[in-house]
Design an enzyme around this catalytic site. Structure first.
Site, short mmCIF file in Angstrom:
data_model
loop_
_atom_site.label_atom_id
_atom_site.label_comp_id
_atom_site.label_asym_id
_atom_site.label_seq_id
_atom_site.Cartn_x
_atom_site.Cartn_y
_atom_site.Cartn_z
N LYS A 27 1.17 -1.56 -0.41
CA LYS A 27 0.04 -0.05 0.00
C LYS A 27 1.32 1.54 -0.18
O LYS A 27 0.57 1.85 -0.87
CB LYS A 27 -1.26 0.18 0.88
N ARG A 100 -3.47 3.12 8.90
CA ARG A 100 -3.55 1.42 8.16
C ARG A 100 -2.33 1.20 7.88
O ARG A 100 -1.55 1.34 7.70
CB ARG A 100 -4.08 1.84 5.79
N GLY A 109 -6.20 -10.56 7.10
CA GLY A 109 -5.86 -10.52 9.26
C GLY A 109 -5.52 -10.13 9.46
O GLY A 109 -5.98 -9.75 10.68
N MET A 111 -4.59 -5.45 10.85
CA MET A 111 -5.70 -4.43 11.20
C MET A 111 -6.62 -3.92 10.00
O MET A 111 -6.12 -3.61 9.91
CB MET A 111 -5.23 -3.72 12.29
N ARG A 372 -3.42 -1.46 -5.79
CA ARG A 372 -2.65 -2.66 -6.13
C ARG A 372 -3.29 -4.10 -7.25
O ARG A 372 -4.24 -3.11 -7.55
CB ARG A 372 -2.89 -3.40 -4.53
N HIS A 490 -16.27 -7.98 2.37
CA HIS A 490 -15.07 -9.03 2.88
C HIS A 490 -14.87 -10.45 1.68
O HIS A 490 -14.09 -11.16 1.31
CB HIS A 490 -15.09 -9.07 4.46
N ARG A 594 1.10 -48.06 -10.03
CA ARG A 594 1.26 -48.72 -8.82
C ARG A 594 0.74 -49.71 -9.09
O ARG A 594 -0.93 -49.81 -9.85
CB ARG A 594 0.37 -48.07 -7.59
N ARG A 650 5.26 -50.13 -11.52
CA ARG A 650 6.39 -49.92 -10.35
C ARG A 650 5.81 -51.12 -9.81
O ARG A 650 5.01 -51.66 -9.79
CB ARG A 650 6.38 -49.07 -9.06
N GLU A 777 14.12 -43.71 -2.37
CA GLU A 777 12.95 -43.38 -1.71
C GLU A 777 13.51 -44.56 -0.24
O GLU A 777 12.96 -43.55 0.84
CB GLU A 777 11.57 -44.84 -1.55
N SER A 796 13.51 -42.37 -9.61
CA SER A 796 12.08 -41.59 -9.87
C SER A 796 12.89 -42.10 -8.30
O SER A 796 12.36 -42.66 -6.50
CB SER A 796 11.30 -42.89 -10.28
N GLY A 798 11.49 -41.54 -4.82
CA GLY A 798 10.02 -41.88 -4.16
C GLY A 798 9.60 -40.73 -2.76
O GLY A 798 10.17 -41.28 -2.23
N ASN A 800 7.52 -39.52 -1.09
CA ASN A 800 7.11 -39.95 0.05
C ASN A 800 7.84 -40.77 1.39
O ASN A 800 8.09 -40.38 2.93
CB ASN A 800 5.53 -40.38 -0.50
N ASP A 801 8.20 -41.45 0.61
CA ASP A 801 9.44 -42.44 1.62
C ASP A 801 10.39 -41.44 2.30
O ASP A 801 10.22 -42.18 3.02
CB ASP A 801 9.09 -44.02 0.88
N CYS A 863 8.24 -38.19 -8.33
CA CYS A 863 7.28 -39.50 -8.41
C CYS A 863 6.02 -38.97 -7.24
O CYS A 863 5.55 -40.03 -6.81
CB CYS A 863 6.57 -40.77 -8.99
N TYR A 883 12.42 -34.60 -15.23
CA TYR A 883 10.36 -34.48 -15.09
C TYR A 883 10.20 -34.63 -13.17
O TYR A 883 11.24 -35.24 -12.70
CB TYR A 883 9.70 -35.93 -16.13
P1 ADP Z 1 -8.01 -2.22 3.93
O1 ADP Z 1 -6.63 -3.07 3.51
O2 ADP Z 1 -9.14 -3.65 4.39
O3 ADP Z 1 -8.79 -2.35 2.22
P2 ADP Z 1 -7.55 0.09 3.80
O4 ADP Z 1 -6.24 0.76 4.41
O5 ADP Z 1 -7.40 0.20 2.28
O6 ADP Z 1 -7.89 -1.15 4.60
O7 ADP Z 1 -8.64 1.36 4.01
C1 ADP Z 1 -10.13 1.29 4.37
C2 ADP Z 1 -10.92 2.73 3.50
O8 ADP Z 1 -10.21 3.13 4.59
C3 ADP Z 1 -10.54 2.20 2.72
O9 ADP Z 1 -11.84 1.78 1.64
C4 ADP Z 1 -10.73 3.51 2.10
O10 ADP Z 1 -11.76 3.88 1.97
C5 ADP Z 1 -10.77 4.60 3.61
N1 ADP Z 1 -9.96 5.02 3.59
C6 ADP Z 1 -8.10 4.94 3.53
N2 ADP Z 1 -7.36 6.22 3.66
C7 ADP Z 1 -8.52 7.84 3.94
C8 ADP Z 1 -8.23 8.59 3.59
N3 ADP Z 1 -6.99 8.72 3.38
N4 ADP Z 1 -9.24 9.37 3.27
C9 ADP Z 1 -9.91 8.91 3.67
N5 ADP Z 1 -11.13 7.54 3.81
C10 ADP Z 1 -9.64 6.20 3.93
MG MG Z 2 7.27 -46.30 -1.99
MG MG Z 3 -8.05 -0.88 0.71
#
Ligand code: ADP
Ligand code: MG
Ligand code: MG
Length: 904
Positions: A27, A100, A109, A111, A372, A490, A594, A650, A777, A796, A798, A800-801, A863, A883
């Site tokens: 980002k 962010r 996953g 924040m 991105r 999401h 096999r 085999r 193997e 070859s 093997g 796994n073994d 294999c 291969y």
């Molecule tokens: P994610 O990685 O989950 O997309 P972001 O960091 O992109 O999270 O942010 C989530 C949302 O917050 C974005 O969709 C964006 O619209 C809003 N956001 C982030 N930065 C700004 C900003 N500088 N001004 C206004 N909205 C923002």
């Molecule tokens: Mg074997």
């Molecule tokens: Mg985003």
């Protein structure tokens, strides 16, 4: 690490660049790059990923001290560009910030973003006054307390309880009789802000911080802390993201999509992430902040007119209704749309890849907040690469390297059987959020999805909406159905990334923790349901699925892979049908056939058991004579299906007890069928019992103690080959001796094979080419590979073994400890899935080197299951194997991985 911890951007300048993703995160690097190419981006700065690592080592206090001056300078620079003041006391417009996370690769996953940071009782008054929009000011404030309270201070709903902030909103909405959040007045919002503060105080046990700097440090540290939350760790494990990478923190001036009817926010893609179609698309909301789109709280509108029309058609909305209530951005704000369209094209041209972008319109002015390379389905991945290659945007190498081999799997995956689906009852239709077909039993929680899947059930995760907490359950499910959320919710984004079928915003459904109601009919946990993520349809019950056909762009990608690889790919197949499938997927030969599987089918097992029961060689020979024609027929079929390509067969490998029954009833049946007393069977079974069958009487140890077995199998292979050659085919049998540890074991088997072959040739008055080789193997075979190669014409591996024996793990029992080992970090990966290159890999390398030193033209292959796993395929390429061989459905993946290994 470098001493520079903070990189600023804004006003067309930036200290970072797109190629600094490792340091600035994806980002941050792209925010910098967008500034450099003249795309409007709010000013701000990025704290590097190295600081995250430093934070994990030295702790919060020390690191805050280390970066303090640079962060302060970053804020000063941002203030200057944005003409605002952080912690303004009235002298200027308050600088509010978004904070962010941003790792090298996007990680759901991590924040959640905190928006409007810097808000407090002073700032809100100035914002209200200077913007002339009191409602907007207090709306921003209450959003900030909610996000900060949740993300930084940990105030959210307890198990099974609603979010306490949402509860406040719902209560006031109901009391005032409002339909939506948009109906709140400035006075309502002032009250909500006070209530929110009280919620924080009660739940977190302390006051909501009013000092902007305290807020900022809290948010920055929360981003670093989120690197080590369980869900971030789970995501890293699943996606093989190293822990050392760390996340960057992006601190950026806010722009406001919630300033009124001339403001908006949205998410868009330069091409269709589901199908790959070259069609700009996306969704937006008027008078909203970004999180409203992502959370799927309000259902957003389409950006383009064509997208909007397609949506209306799917939804059965009339054109008049569409224009009045659901206009596209193209129609509602044409000027802005034109600007956005130009920016998306500029970004795609610049990056030469499909872009996933976030934007906000503040009072008529467009700002880009993120770009991105977009996540995409397997089908879109293939189509976009071929289209961009043909458009001259990228070269062949890029097209191949841009594929994620494992994603090809989606293209090979089932679709609904046409007849079954014609009869199926459509329950509802939602958004086609992620394509593919899925059928399974309904579960309502991510936990249940995991538990049910662990006992082998196929499940569909049904949720009101999903959040990052549901990640593990989404992985476990066949498909995902949600009540709410758009194409960029999401659930939709994550499912597409996983290649899982997902239907979102299904019409007329309501989901609770225990039931799914569709138009009055109630479905419970365990009821079958089926989803078509390509059309959005939801079906009642279990619907049969079939495998799709492969041509067009898929064939073009495979052709590119072919032309750019050194290694070729074989398949592991025991039947002509599997061999045929694999051949269609581009397999060039069989790396492992096999033979034992052939003994279980139909009444063949009885002839096998007869041989096992035989008292002496004569008896065994008599029984084997009955097996000979059957085996010959099997080999005939397989060699024919792979005509012209090498087929490694085999010799019998498993211990004989695998062919005899253990329970009394079956033993009685066996005794009756073979005309012996039950005791005879029982005694035999007992005598075959082994304490450690994996290390017992199996592999070439069988062939060396019962040479007549090898003789029969060699004869069946050679006779089949002769027959085929006579019919004008080109059979290429390669006879493989399993489980040797010493060259002598191989030598004795080779003699039997060669003598038998010579006999057959004499009988038939003709010859065929064949090879004799061995499986490597057992570690000792790798260690003495030079001796072994004196006899073997091919190896070859093997694996796994070889993995079992090198680690000393029984693969069948490793389930008890391997998951724990991976969780505790003792092992990074399951060595049965991805080849352990440092340990087992050494044996493979040694086997290759020593083997080729004795026999330069030694044919080398692998294999094990690893033959279809991309990182292992790359290792095989580096090691110089000829291969890799894998199961039929992994063949396209292995072919692509082989090309990528060659191009990297
Ligand atoms: P994610 O990685 O989950 O997309 P972001 O960091 O992109 O999270 O942010 C989530 C949302 O917050 C974005 O969709 C964006 O619209 C809003 N956001 C982030 N930065 C700004 C900003 N500088 N001004 C206004 N909205 C923002
Ligand atoms: Mg074997
Ligand atoms: Mg985003």
């Amino acid at each position: 690490m470098s001493n520079k911890r903070v990189y600023t951007f804004g006003d067309g300048k930036a200290e970072g660049r797109a190629d600094m993703k490792n340091l600035l995160g994806g980002k941050g690097a792209n925010l910098a790059e967008m500034n450099l190419i003249g795309v409007p981006v709010p000013a701000g700065f990025t704290i590097t990923t190295e600081v995250c690592t430093e934070y994990n080592q030295k702790g919060r206090e020390a690191v805050v001290e280390l970066m303090k001056a640079e962060v302060e300078a970053g804020i000063a620079a941002t203030e200057k560009v944005m003409n605002a003041k952080f912690g303004s006391k009235g002298e200027a417009f308050p600088l509010l910030l978004s904070v962010r996370s941003g790792a090298r690769v996007s990680m759901p996953g991590m924040m959640n973003t905190v928006l409007n940071l810097g808000m407090n009782d002073d700032a809100v008054k100035i914002v209200a006054e200077k913007s002339g929009n009191e409602k907007f000011a207090y709306d921003s404030y209450r959003r900030f307390i909610h996000m900060y309270g949740d993300v930084v201070m940990g105030v959210d709903g307890e198990e099974g309880e609603h979010d306490p902030f949402e509860m406040v909103l719902d209560r006031i909405k109901e009391a005032k009789g409002y339909d939506s959040d948009a109906d709140f007045t400035a006075e309502d919002l002032k009250g909500i802000v006070e209530e929110y503060k009280a919620v924080v105080k009660e739940r977190a046990g302390k006051d909501f911080p009013t000092d902007p700097w305290e807020q900022l440090w809290g948010a920055i540290c929360a981003v670093f802390d989120s690197w080590n939350t369980p869900r971030a760790i789970l995501y890293r494990q699943k996606e093989q993201i190293p822990e050392e990478w760390g996340t960057a923190v992006n601190v950026q001036a806010m722009v406001y999509g919630n300033m009124g009817e001339t403001s908006a926010t949205g998410v868009c893609f330069s091409r269709d992430a589901a199908t790959g179609e070259d069609q700009f698309n996306g969704e937006y909301l008027v008078n909203a902040q970004g999180e409203d789109v992502v959370a799927g709280v309000r259902t957003p509108l389409e950006i383009t007119k064509i997208g909007s029309q397609r949506w209306a058609e799917r939804n059965g909305t009339s054109e008049a209704d569409r224009l009045a209530k659901f206009p596209s951005l193209e129609e509602a704000m044409p000027q802005l749309y034109a600007e956005l369209n130009a920016v998306q094209q500029k970004l795609e041209d610049h990056y030469s890849d499909m872009q996933d972008m976030e934007f906000t319109v503040q009072d008529g002015k467009l700002w880009m907040l993120q770009t991105r390379n977009g996540k995409r389905t397997g089908a879109a991945m293939v189509k976009m690469a071929i289209d961009m290659l043909e458009e001259g945007r990228i070269d062949e190498k890029t097209a191949v390297l841009r594929q994620e081999p494992n994603k090809l799997d989606e293209l090979l995956h089932p679709v609904f059987d046409k007849e079954a689906i014609a009869k199926a009852n459509v329950l509802s239709k939602g958004l086609p959020a992620s394509p593919g077909a899925a059928t399974g039993k309904i579960v309502f929680t991510a936990d249940a999805a995991e538990q049910w899947a662990a006992r082998g059930e196929k499940v569909i995760l049904v949720r009101r909406e999903t959040s990052p907490e549901d990640l593990a359950g989404m992985y476990a499910a066949e498909g995902i159905l949600t009540e709410r959320g758009g194409m960029t919710s999401h659930a939709a984004v994550v499912a597409r990334g996983m290649g899982k079928c997902c239907v979102s915003s299904a019409a007329g459904i309501s989901v609770s923790h225990t039931a799914l109601k569709i138009k009055g009919v109630e479905f419970k946990e365990g009821d079958f349901i089926s989803l078509n993520g390509t059309t959005g349809e939801v079906y009642e019950g279990e619907v049969a699925t079939i495998t799709p056909s492969l041509d067009g762009d898929f064939a073009k990608i495979m052709d590119l892979a072919e032309r750019h690889s050194r290694m070729y790919v074989r398949t592991n197949a025991d039947t002509p049908a599997d061999a045929q499938t694999a051949r269609e997927f581009g397999a060039k030969g069989i790396g492992l056939c096999r033979t034992e599987h052939m003994f279980f089918e139909g009444d063949r097992i009885w002839k096998m058991r007869e041989m096992i029961l035989a008292e002496n060689e004569e008896g065994r020979k008599a029984a084997l004579a009955k097996l000979l024609p059957i085996q010959r027929e099997d080999f005939y079929g397989i060699l024919k299906a792979m005509d012209g390509f090498g087929v490694t067969i085999r010799l019998l490998d498993p211990p004989l007890h695998e062919f005899t029954p253990n329970d009394a009833a079956s033993q009685k049946e066996m005794a009756e069928k073979l005309g012996v007393a039950v005791e005879v069977v029982k005694d035999k079974v007992e005598s075959l019992h082994e304490f450690n069958p994996m290390l017992g009487h199996r592999g070439c140890r069988l062939g060396n103690t019962y040479p007549e077995i090898t003789e029969m199998q060699a004869r069946a292979i050679i006779e089949a080959a002769c027959e085929l050659k006579k019919e004008g085919f080109d059979p290429k049998p390669e006879i493989m001796v399993p489980l040797i540890g010493t060259v002598k074991e191989l030598k004795m088997q080779e003699e039997i094979i060669r003598t038998t072959a010579a006999k057959v040739f004499e009988e038939k008055g003709m010859e065929v080419d064949y090879l004799v080789g061995t499986m490597i193997e057992i570690p000792r075979a790798a260690l003495t590979a030079d001796e072994v190669a004196e006899v073997a014409e091919f190896f070859s591996f093997g694996t796994n073994d070889l993995t079992q024996m090198t680690f000393g793990y029984s693969r069948d029992d490793a389930g008890k400890f391997l998951p724990v080992y991976i969780e505790k970090g003792i092992l990074k990966q399951d060595p049965f899935q991805a080849l352990d290159q440092t340990g087992v890999g050494q044996l493979v390398e040694m086997g290759c080197d020593k083997g080729r030193s004795a026999r330069p033209d030694l044919k080398l292959g692998i294999c094990g299951e690893h033959g279809g796993e991309p990182s292992s395929v790359e290792f095989c390429h580096r090691t110089g194997l000829d291969y890799v061989s894998c199961s039929p459905f992994r063949v396209p993946i292995a072919r692509l991985a082989a090309a990528q290994a060659n191009l990297r």
